[in-house]
Design a protein around this motif. Structure first.
Motif, PDB file in Angstrom:
ATOM      1  N   GLY A   1       0.836  -1.207   0.000  1.00  0.00           N
ATOM      2  CA  GLY A   1       0.000   0.000   0.000  1.00  0.00           C
ATOM      3  C   GLY A   1       0.869   1.254   0.000  1.00  0.00           C
ATOM      4  N   PHE A   2       2.060   1.183  -0.631  1.00  0.00           N
ATOM      5  CA  PHE A   2       3.008   2.305  -0.761  1.00  0.00           C
ATOM      6  C   PHE A   2       3.633   2.726   0.580  1.00  0.00           C
ATOM      7  CE2 PHE A   2       0.585   2.467  -4.650  1.00  0.00           C
ATOM      8  CZ  PHE A   2       1.555   2.757  -5.608  1.00  0.00           C
ATOM      9  N   GLU A   3       3.613   1.809   1.570  1.00  0.00           N
ATOM     10  CA  GLU A   3       4.242   2.151   2.850  1.00  0.00           C
ATOM     11  C   GLU A   3       5.746   1.843   2.782  1.00  0.00           C
ATOM     12  OE1 GLU A   3       3.676   1.464   7.644  1.00  0.00           O
ATOM     13  OE2 GLU A   3       2.422   0.336   6.253  1.00  0.00           O
ATOM     14  N   VAL A   4       6.545   2.913   2.708  1.00  0.00           N
ATOM     15  CA  VAL A   4       7.999   2.773   2.581  1.00  0.00           C
ATOM     16  C   VAL A   4       8.658   3.594   3.683  1.00  0.00           C
ATOM     17  CG1 VAL A   4      10.019   3.191   1.100  1.00  0.00           C
ATOM     18  CG2 VAL A   4       7.816   2.557   0.066  1.00  0.00           C
ATOM     19  N   ILE A   5       9.620   2.974   4.397  1.00  0.00           N
ATOM     20  CA  ILE A   5      10.425   3.734   5.368  1.00  0.00           C
ATOM     21  C   ILE A   5      11.768   3.994   4.708  1.00  0.00           C
ATOM     22  CG2 ILE A   5      11.516   3.711   7.646  1.00  0.00           C
ATOM     23  CD1 ILE A   5       9.278   1.825   8.575  1.00  0.00           C
ATOM     24  N   ASP A   6      12.100   5.267   4.541  1.00  0.00           N
ATOM     25  CA  ASP A   6      13.345   5.653   3.870  1.00  0.00           C
ATOM     26  C   ASP A   6      14.422   5.852   4.931  1.00  0.00           C
ATOM     27  OD1 ASP A   6      15.392   6.663   2.423  1.00  0.00           O
ATOM     28  OD2 ASP A   6      14.180   8.129   1.314  1.00  0.00           O
ATOM     29  N   LEU A   7      15.247   4.809   5.176  1.00  0.00           N
ATOM     30  CA  LEU A   7      16.262   4.905   6.226  1.00  0.00           C
ATOM     31  C   LEU A   7      17.411   5.817   5.805  1.00  0.00           C
ATOM     32  CD1 LEU A   7      16.461   1.228   7.539  1.00  0.00           C
ATOM     33  CD2 LEU A   7      15.279   3.172   8.553  1.00  0.00           C
ATOM     34  N   GLU A   8      17.480   6.098   4.495  1.00  0.00           N
ATOM     35  CA  GLU A   8      18.525   7.017   4.022  1.00  0.00           C
ATOM     36  C   GLU A   8      18.206   8.430   4.471  1.00  0.00           C
ATOM     37  OE1 GLU A   8      18.345   6.175  -0.116  1.00  0.00           O
ATOM     38  OE2 GLU A   8      19.263   4.214   0.148  1.00  0.00           O
ATOM     39  N   LYS A   9      16.932   8.684   4.771  1.00  0.00           N
ATOM     40  CA  LYS A   9      16.511  10.045   5.126  1.00  0.00           C
ATOM     41  C   LYS A   9      16.352  10.261   6.626  1.00  0.00           C
ATOM     42  CE  LYS A   9      14.307  11.873   0.997  1.00  0.00           C
ATOM     43  NZ  LYS A   9      13.004  11.732   0.344  1.00  0.00           N
ATOM     44  N   VAL A  10      16.248   9.148   7.401  1.00  0.00           N
ATOM     45  CA  VAL A  10      15.994   9.362   8.854  1.00  0.00           C
ATOM     46  C   VAL A  10      17.303   9.424   9.634  1.00  0.00           C
ATOM     47  CG1 VAL A  10      13.672   8.411   8.924  1.00  0.00           C
ATOM     48  CG2 VAL A  10      15.631   6.869   9.224  1.00  0.00           C
TER      49      VAL A  10
END
Ligand code: AMP
Ligand code: MG
Length: 344
Positions: free
Chosen positions: A335-344
């Motif tokens: 459902g387009f749920e993405v965690i961007d670890l490059e940004k956090v």
């Protein structure tokens, strides 16, 4: 309704073709995924597909042929563009669906009111025999309940469709494992609406310029019109929540191990298994996108069969080669749920 289980024998193939000729529904094996087939030239037969799947009526179907000449023989399109002939010579029979301007012979149920029709010539020998013997062409979306992971075995079809369709024919596991690549030739520049077994790179080699529709990688804005209606829905999803991580391999392992708890699993690659504390479901080797595509839907279904998995972490796949097809399916399963670890 009792759903007949048919096998890959000449008698059973004949039975499947008879059911289709008489306006029934049959789950059929193809090299991409299992299809839910009906006579594409009968609006009444095609309407049953939407009812059995719970498919929104605005989502058009692919018409399956058993020879290039079927396009003319059954008068499916207004004209065959030169680029369609080039694509067919190179990729048919196979995992490529070509969209052209439709003729009046195509029932509205098939095209969902659009002025185009999607056509594919599958390479699976059983699919070819069933189409030929039914003496028509077959509309066939994937044989899953709308929204669920697509079926790659007859058992998957039965698990969704038992009692809802006339028969399913078991022709073994689908080879490719994800649906066909869909390309439209109805606009000025050929455009990929859905990535699949035939890659964008392969299409560009043959056609030169090929666009990739925005909806392949991104969520459509609310109210935006979808070129490929199927791409706008949450799709291919298990009941468990799928979360994708955008990160390096090491960060993926660390994140999953840190968040490991009862009900947490990893949809990962073979190399990750010894490094992960969570229960694992593997898609294949890192970078082996062909195996990842082949296994994707079966693993998504296994996650639900496990019964205990509430959340499953996977990586955001590569957008290269067949990786793009895995990306497109997984991001919808999430459902387009993405965690961007490059940004956090
Ligand atoms: P399925 O058969 O379940 O794999 O879905 C068929 C896919 O092809 C869906 O994403 C449809 O929206 C797409 N499709 C079929 N016919 C057309 C068409 N005429 N124009 C655009 N997309 C189409
Ligand atoms: Mg489908």
């Amino acid at each position: 309704m009792k759903t007949l289980l048919l096998n890959n024998t000449p008698e059973d193939i004949k039975t499947a073709a008879e059911i289709l000729k008489n306006g029934g529904l049959v789950g059929i094996p193809t090299e991409t995924v299992y299809g839910l087939a009906a006579d594409a030239l009968s609006g009444a037969a095609v309407a049953k597909i939407f009812a059995a799947k719970g498919r929104p009526m605005d989502n058009p179907l692919i018409v399956h042929i058993s020879d290039f000449s079927d396009i003319k023989r059954f008068n499916l399109v207004r004209e065959i563009p030169a680029s369609a002939k080039i694509l067919a010579d190179k990729f048919w029979p196979g995992a490529l669906t070509i969209i052209m301007k439709k003729s009046d012979n195509i029932p509205d149920e098939v095209s969902a009111g659009l002025d185009t029709v999607a056509i594919r010539f599958p390479s699976h020998s059983v699919a070819q025999k069933i189409i030929k013997q039914s003496k028509t062409v077959l509309a066939a979306p994937s044989a899953n309940l709308s929204g669920s992971p697509s079926p790659t075995t007859a058992a998957h079809v039965l698990s969704d469709m038992n009692g809802r369709i006339d028969a399913v024919l078991d022709g073994g596991a689908s080879d490719v494992g994800v649906e066909s690549t869909v390309i439209t030739l109805a606009g000025d520049v050929p455009r990929v609406l859905r990535p699949g077994g035939i890659t964008v790179e392969q299409l560009r080699e043959v056609l030169g310029e090929v666009e990739v529709d925005n909806a392949v990688l991104n969520k459509l804005e609310d109210g935006a019109k979808a070129a490929s209606p199927g791409m706008k829905y949450k799709h291919y999803a298990p009941s468990a929540r799928v979360i994708l991580l955008k990160c390096s391999d090491d960060e993926y392992i660390n994140y999953v191990n840190k968040n490991c708890a009862d009900g947490v699993a990893a949809l990962c690659c073979d190399e990750d298994i010894p490094l992960l504390k969570a229960k694992t479901f593997t898609l294949g080797g890192r970078g082996d996108y062909i195996t990842q595509a082949h296994r994707l839907f079966d693993e998504l279904r296994k996650i639900d069969l496990d019964g205990n998995v509430k959340t499953v972490y996977s990586r955001l796949p590569s957008v290269h080669g067949v990786g793009l097809a895995v990306y497109n399916r997984l991001i919808r399963a999430a459902g387009f749920e993405v965690i961007d670890l490059e940004k956090v």
